[in-house]
Design an enzyme around this catalytic site. Structure first.
Site, short mmCIF file in Angstrom:
data_model
loop_
_atom_site.label_atom_id
_atom_site.label_comp_id
_atom_site.label_asym_id
_atom_site.label_seq_id
_atom_site.Cartn_x
_atom_site.Cartn_y
_atom_site.Cartn_z
N CYS A 71 21.03 35.21 55.05
CA CYS A 71 19.99 34.64 54.19
C CYS A 71 19.96 33.13 54.31
O CYS A 71 20.97 32.51 54.64
CB CYS A 71 20.24 34.99 52.72
SG CYS A 71 20.14 36.73 52.30
N ASP A 72 18.80 32.57 54.01
CA ASP A 72 18.71 31.12 53.87
C ASP A 72 17.55 30.81 52.93
O ASP A 72 16.52 31.47 52.99
CB ASP A 72 18.48 30.43 55.22
CG ASP A 72 18.79 28.95 55.12
OD1 ASP A 72 19.96 28.59 55.33
OD2 ASP A 72 17.87 28.17 54.80
#
Length: 197
Positions: A71-72
């Site tokens: 994720c980011d």
């Protein structure tokens, strides 16, 4: 089969634990600045998805039988992507710019299981309070927002300064449970398969 989180984010870990999952933690080593520089002209959602994909791919080969999540998150404010501020001064300046405004928090996700892959970005509108300068400075000095996308948290001190959101609350914290659920279903897996027993 396990869920592997390619992140050292305590917020993402907290989301999974609160949702009944005890993931394997394997932070990915990715040069985010170099990747973002390569994608300078790409749309914002594509940029955060690319970061998430790089993180998941960096560790996926070590976990071929598990579900790997990368994720980011970044804040889209006034048409510009904002990452983590890292310092008290940068956080204070960011909050002076975003107080009283509406922005979009983009959280890119890459979920990999063997040869299967889901890449998607959750977008949530965040309505920032018109916080006083004294509160902005106190919040920055607390240290809490320094390593957070958008320089805020929803679930802790930062909650004082968020008037409302439109969208998925878990994606604002760092990992969209609805998006993850849809990915697991696309792999013919049930969410409950991963609950700690």
């Amino acid at each position: 089969m396990r869920i592997v989180l390619a992140s050292q984010s305590p917020s993402r870990l907290g989301i999974l634990r609160s949702a009944g999952v005890e993931p394997v933690i394997r932070p990915a080593d990715v040069d985010e600045d170099a990747l973002l520089a390569e994608l300078i002209d790409a749309p914002p959602a594509e940029r955060v998805a690319a970061l998430a994909s790089a993180k998941a791919a960096a560790v996926a080969d070590d976990f071929p039988d598990d579900v790997v999540i990368g994720c980011d998150s970044m804040l889209l404010l006034d048409g510009e992507l904002q990452g983590k501020p890292h310092t008290v001064d940068a956080t204070t300046e960011r909050w002076r710019r975003q107080a009283g405004k509406t922005a979009e928090l983009l959280t890119g996700h890459c979920i990999i299981r063997g040869s299967e892959r889901v890449v998607d970005t959750a977008t949530t509108r965040v309505f920032f309070a018109d916080a006083t300068d004294a509160d902005i400075q106190a919040y920055a000095r607390s240290g809490e927002p320094l390593e957070c996308a958008g320089a805020f948290t929803l679930e802790a001190l930062g909650g004082w300064f968020i008037d409302r959101i439109e969208g998925d609350p878990s994606s604002v914290i760092g990992l969209s449970l609805p998006l993850l659920r849809r990915a697991l279903y696309s792999f013919s897996l049930d969410v409950s398969d991963f609950w700690a027993r």
